[in-house]
Write an enzyme that holds these catalytic residues in place. Structure first.
Site, PDB file in Angstrom:
ATOM      1  N   ARG A  73      33.096  22.252  49.827  1.00  0.00           N
ATOM      2  CA  ARG A  73      33.703  23.177  48.874  1.00  0.00           C
ATOM      3  C   ARG A  73      33.496  22.618  47.471  1.00  0.00           C
ATOM      4  O   ARG A  73      33.873  21.476  47.190  1.00  0.00           O
ATOM      5  CB  ARG A  73      35.187  23.359  49.192  1.00  0.00           C
ATOM      6  CG  ARG A  73      35.441  23.838  50.614  1.00  0.00           C
ATOM      7  CD  ARG A  73      36.907  23.808  50.984  1.00  0.00           C
ATOM      8  NE  ARG A  73      37.669  24.798  50.240  1.00  0.00           N
ATOM      9  CZ  ARG A  73      37.840  26.067  50.623  1.00  0.00           C
ATOM     10  NH1 ARG A  73      37.279  26.486  51.754  1.00  0.00           N
ATOM     11  NH2 ARG A  73      38.549  26.904  49.902  1.00  0.00           N
ATOM     12  N   CYS A  80      41.300  29.565  35.096  1.00  0.00           N
ATOM     13  CA  CYS A  80      41.619  30.739  35.903  1.00  0.00           C
ATOM     14  C   CYS A  80      42.217  31.808  35.000  1.00  0.00           C
ATOM     15  O   CYS A  80      42.871  31.503  33.994  1.00  0.00           O
ATOM     16  CB  CYS A  80      42.597  30.370  37.023  1.00  0.00           C
ATOM     17  SG  CYS A  80      42.900  31.745  38.169  1.00  0.00           S
ATOM     18  N   TYR A  86      52.359  29.433  42.998  1.00  0.00           N
ATOM     19  CA  TYR A  86      52.174  28.350  43.952  1.00  0.00           C
ATOM     20  C   TYR A  86      50.987  27.468  43.597  1.00  0.00           C
ATOM     21  O   TYR A  86      50.738  26.449  44.246  1.00  0.00           O
ATOM     22  CB  TYR A  86      51.965  28.906  45.365  1.00  0.00           C
ATOM     23  CG  TYR A  86      50.851  29.915  45.467  1.00  0.00           C
ATOM     24  CD1 TYR A  86      49.523  29.529  45.511  1.00  0.00           C
ATOM     25  CD2 TYR A  86      51.131  31.281  45.495  1.00  0.00           C
ATOM     26  CE1 TYR A  86      48.503  30.462  45.594  1.00  0.00           C
ATOM     27  CE2 TYR A  86      50.124  32.220  45.579  1.00  0.00           C
ATOM     28  CZ  TYR A  86      48.820  31.805  45.638  1.00  0.00           C
ATOM     29  OH  TYR A  86      47.814  32.736  45.707  1.00  0.00           O
ATOM     30  N   ARG A 123      31.197  26.544  50.039  1.00  0.00           N
ATOM     31  CA  ARG A 123      32.077  27.546  49.448  1.00  0.00           C
ATOM     32  C   ARG A 123      32.305  27.191  47.989  1.00  0.00           C
ATOM     33  O   ARG A 123      32.614  26.045  47.651  1.00  0.00           O
ATOM     34  CB  ARG A 123      33.418  27.608  50.173  1.00  0.00           C
ATOM     35  CG  ARG A 123      34.415  28.541  49.487  1.00  0.00           C
ATOM     36  CD  ARG A 123      35.617  28.791  50.356  1.00  0.00           C
ATOM     37  NE  ARG A 123      35.223  29.382  51.614  1.00  0.00           N
ATOM     38  CZ  ARG A 123      34.849  30.653  51.752  1.00  0.00           C
ATOM     39  NH1 ARG A 123      34.822  31.449  50.708  1.00  0.00           N
ATOM     40  NH2 ARG A 123      34.510  31.118  52.924  1.00  0.00           N
ATOM     41  N   SER A 178      42.206  36.375  47.437  1.00  0.00           N
ATOM     42  CA  SER A 178      43.627  36.048  47.436  1.00  0.00           C
ATOM     43  C   SER A 178      44.449  37.265  47.023  1.00  0.00           C
ATOM     44  O   SER A 178      44.207  37.862  45.977  1.00  0.00           O
ATOM     45  CB  SER A 178      43.902  34.887  46.466  1.00  0.00           C
ATOM     46  OG  SER A 178      43.222  33.726  46.866  1.00  0.00           O
ATOM     47  N   LYS A 215      37.974  38.709  54.275  1.00  0.00           N
ATOM     48  CA  LYS A 215      39.151  37.866  54.509  1.00  0.00           C
ATOM     49  C   LYS A 215      40.081  37.904  53.301  1.00  0.00           C
ATOM     50  O   LYS A 215      39.646  37.737  52.165  1.00  0.00           O
ATOM     51  CB  LYS A 215      38.725  36.443  54.841  1.00  0.00           C
ATOM     52  CG  LYS A 215      37.935  36.385  56.145  1.00  0.00           C
ATOM     53  CD  LYS A 215      37.701  34.980  56.627  1.00  0.00           C
ATOM     54  CE  LYS A 215      36.957  34.999  57.967  1.00  0.00           C
ATOM     55  NZ  LYS A 215      36.718  33.642  58.489  1.00  0.00           N
ATOM     56  N   CYS A 315      38.959  18.492  61.300  1.00  0.00           N
ATOM     57  CA  CYS A 315      38.573  18.789  59.912  1.00  0.00           C
ATOM     58  C   CYS A 315      37.122  18.415  59.652  1.00  0.00           C
ATOM     59  O   CYS A 315      36.695  17.294  59.956  1.00  0.00           O
ATOM     60  CB  CYS A 315      39.488  18.033  58.943  1.00  0.00           C
ATOM     61  SG  CYS A 315      39.078  18.331  57.208  1.00  0.00           S
ATOM     62  N   LEU A 318      34.762  18.709  53.054  1.00  0.00           N
ATOM     63  CA  LEU A 318      34.776  17.831  51.894  1.00  0.00           C
ATOM     64  C   LEU A 318      34.882  18.704  50.658  1.00  0.00           C
ATOM     65  O   LEU A 318      34.490  19.875  50.678  1.00  0.00           O
ATOM     66  CB  LEU A 318      33.503  16.981  51.834  1.00  0.00           C
ATOM     67  CG  LEU A 318      33.233  16.053  53.033  1.00  0.00           C
ATOM     68  CD1 LEU A 318      31.853  15.410  52.890  1.00  0.00           C
ATOM     69  CD2 LEU A 318      34.316  14.982  53.141  1.00  0.00           C
ATOM     70  N   ASP A 606      69.445  36.503  31.490  1.00  0.00           N
ATOM     71  CA  ASP A 606      68.722  35.235  31.545  1.00  0.00           C
ATOM     72  C   ASP A 606      67.405  35.302  30.776  1.00  0.00           C
ATOM     73  O   ASP A 606      67.031  34.344  30.099  1.00  0.00           O
ATOM     74  CB  ASP A 606      68.455  34.861  32.996  1.00  0.00           C
ATOM     75  CG  ASP A 606      67.674  33.566  33.125  1.00  0.00           C
ATOM     76  OD1 ASP A 606      68.213  32.512  32.736  1.00  0.00           O
ATOM     77  OD2 ASP A 606      66.524  33.608  33.599  1.00  0.00           O
TER      78      ASP A 606
END
Length: 636
Positions: A73, A80, A86, A123, A178, A215, A315, A318, A606
């Site tokens: 990867r 971004c 998160y 990836r 995502s 996906k 796994c 890398l 608030d």
């Protein structure tokens, strides 16, 4: 496994003027005027050659536990265009100076080296890889590497619809997108930016271009989106999606705590209650996902159990960060700089020794969820986005013309899923969420926010909810004694076990008097904390669902519908809040409506308290209640 002889390695370096890979697979060099092979034919030829001429796997990429690392990867950027809660701290992260980031040539040099040693899947990640200007060219050059079977990308989807046709032509074979919510307002809250409609358009474009499965990564966080599990799974009924539910993971700056994490077992149990026929699919070697399928559904769902049930034993991954560091474990804090050695003029042999030493130090497994939460690690944005995608054969589905659609926000789970399926099947590309409408004819522009947006409704989002036909209205009969105490005067919960289930609806309201300055900032959406109306709307919805945890003697109610609306009142410099709750059961939902109104009001306070402390919360009251045994109530 013995290390390959140095002489063989030097011979390979000397042959670098003629393109090849460590397997010896030949490279097709097209001459001018000759027709080029199609991508599918070329990929088929490569795979056939690799099957027939399989070489021993590289010792440099094999760790001390025998795990062979064939998946790399590469982070293309730390930047971004979203600020997912998160993934990145709200204040952002200090970015590496551009001079210290890998150049395009350095990325390709390292990729060639790893592919020669046996990496067959790469990836591209970030940050957000699709904001890098030369991402298409990088994909095209990676596609030329012999031995590389899969080129994937993990993206937030904002730029995907625009770039995907070029990326597919360049050789991109797998996509991970995502998406953590199907509610536009909640999307904006989670990622701290707008763009829901762009992500949906990107997923639609991927399906249109034949990626199957597409996906979709969903990070599940308690109290935020765990109530949408069924809605996501329902999308797989008619669409080639692999919805992948990911356990919330700790990274520096995301304020991880165990209570926010929804475990794989809990998620699975929720889905099995709705679909008991859910069946587990065979696990592929080195897969990070536990895959399931509902019989008859076109797509599937998966769970990434990084925290509750690690998959360290198999796994094969890398990672290279954007600044050139090699990470052998996502959760490890040890890194080695390949960039520095590359720029110092290290030979291929020296680089392989460095890589082999790092891989050899890889531990049997990561530290476990509680220890990981205490470790110092990069924020996720500085490692990459999230996880996983596998090679999938293209299958172009038929896409019909676009459908018009009314975004229905937070609704009963079943109807929302059905509406979303209509969207996907119709090739819908949603319009921007209506989080800030302007009231026509008003001298002063007014902002409105509702969790239930309806194009056919009154433009004011606080329109009253109609009562069920045939139900009488009037004062609620009062009782001469309290119902929440026993005969000794002690607090006690009412036993509703013998009451019949009826349709219950309650409407409550509240008002927040802001003052001129805070009102203007909300009206113009200029508060430093963000969109107060959107945040208060979500807070109200969450409060309605958690009422039984806040009010000790309230029963837990399975709400089928929550609607939270907010409207600016320029004459009073105020925010008006109106909440409607609906459920079918033996007890009413007025406490849910009142709690939602109160918490939404507190959230507005608030959001604005840094501007003014002279804010008044008031007029929290029940407006109507229907469905109870003692008759309906309607405030006059």
């Amino acid at each position: 496994m013995a290390v390959r002889p140095v002489s063989r390695m030097l011979q390979r370096v000397l042959r670098s003027s003629v393109r090849s890979c460590s397997t010896g697979a030949p490279v097709t060099q097209h001459r001018p005027g000759e027709p080029s092979q199609t991508a599918a034919e070329e990929l088929s030829r490569r795979r056939q050659f690799l099957r027939e001429h399989a070489a021993p796997f590289s010792a440099f990429l094999t760790d001390s536990f025998g795990r062979q690392h064939s998946y790399l990867r590469i982070s293309l950027t730390e930047k971004c265009n979203l600020r997912c809660q998160y993934c990145m701290p709200e204040e952002g992260v200090p970015l590496t100076p551009k001079a210290n980031l890998l150049t395009t040539e350095e990325i390709l040099t390292l990729a060639r080296l790893f592919v020669k040693e046996g990496i067959d899947k790469i990836r591209l990640t970030g940050g957000e890889p699709l904001i890098r200007p030369d991402v298409v060219d990088i994909v095209a050059q990676l596609h030329q590497l012999e031995g590389l079977r899969t080129i994937g990308i993990t993206t937030n989807g904002i730029n995907l619809a625009r770039l995907l046709p070029q990326l597919q032509k360049a050789g991109l074979s797998a996509i991970n997108i995502s998406l953590d919510t199907l509610v536009p307002a909640k999307f904006e809250f989670i990622v701290r930016r707008k763009g829901f409609h762009k992500v949906m358009a990107g997923i639609h474009k991927a399906i249109e271009l034949g990626y199957s499965p597409v996906k979709v990564n969903c990070v599940v966080m308690r109290g935020l989106n765990e109530d949408e599990l069924l809605d996501f799974v329902a999308l797989t009924e008619g669409l080639p999606l692999d919805v992948r539910f990911i356990e919330y993971m700790p990274f520096d700056g995301n304020r991880w705590n165990f209570k926010k994490m929804v475990s794989y077992k809990e998620m699975l149990n929720t889905l099995q209650q709705q679909w008991p026929e859910l069946e587990k699919l065979p696990e592929e070697e080195s897969s990070t996902a536990k895959a399931f399928k509902i019989p008859g559904f076109r797509g599937q769902l998966s769970f990434i159990t990084s925290m509750s049930e690690h998959f360290c034993g198999t796994c094969n991954r890398l990672r290279i960060t954007a600044d050139g560091n090699l990470k052998v474990c996502l959760f490890g804090n040890s890194e080695v700089s390949l960039r520095d050695h590359l720029r110092a003029g290290a030979s291929e042999e020296e680089l392989l020794r460095i890589i082999g030493a790092a891989v050899g130090r890889k531990k049997r497994q990561h530290a476990g969820m509680f220890s990981i939460a205490q470790m110092k690690n990069r924020p996720m944005i500085l490692i990459e986005l999230l996880l996983m995608l596998q090679d999938s054969p293209p299958a172009i589905p038929s896409i019909s013309s676009q459908d018009s659609f009314r975004v229905q926000g937070i609704r009963h789970r079943g109807s929302f899923s059905n509406q979303m399926m209509i969207l996907w099947k119709g090739g819908w590309v949603p319009q921007a969420p209506l989080l800030a409408q302007r009231l026509l004819g008003s001298v002063c522009p007014q902002r409105h926010c509702s969790s239930h947006l309806n194009s056919d409704a009154n433009p004011k989002c606080l329109s009253a909810v109609s009562r069920a036909p045939g139900t009488p209205s009037g004062p609620l009969p009062t009782s001469d004694q309290l119902t929440h105490v026993d005969t000794a005067g002690r607090a006690a919960m009412v036993d509703v076990g013998g009451k019949p289930d009826t349709e219950r609806v309650a409407v409550a309201s509240a008002v927040v008097l802001l003052g001129p300055m805070a009102f203007k900032l909300i009206q113009e959406n200029q508060l430093k904390k963000g969109d107060a109306l959107a945040v208060a709307q979500l807070a109200g919805v969450q409060a309605a669902k958690l009422t039984s945890q806040l009010i000790p003697l309230c029963h837990h109610v399975a709400l089928s519908h929550v609607q939270v609306g907010l409207e600016l009142d320029s004459t009073r410099h105020a925010v008006g809040i109106r909440v409607s709750c609906r459920a079918r059961g033996p007890t009413g939902v007025e406490m849910e409506a009142l709690t939602a109104a109160a918490v939404a009001a507190l959230t507005v306070y608030d959001m604005c308290k840094a501007v003014s402390r002279d804010i008044v919360l008031g007029e929290i009251k029940l407006l109507s209640k229907t469905g109870g045994q003692r008759g309906d109530f309607q405030r006059t």
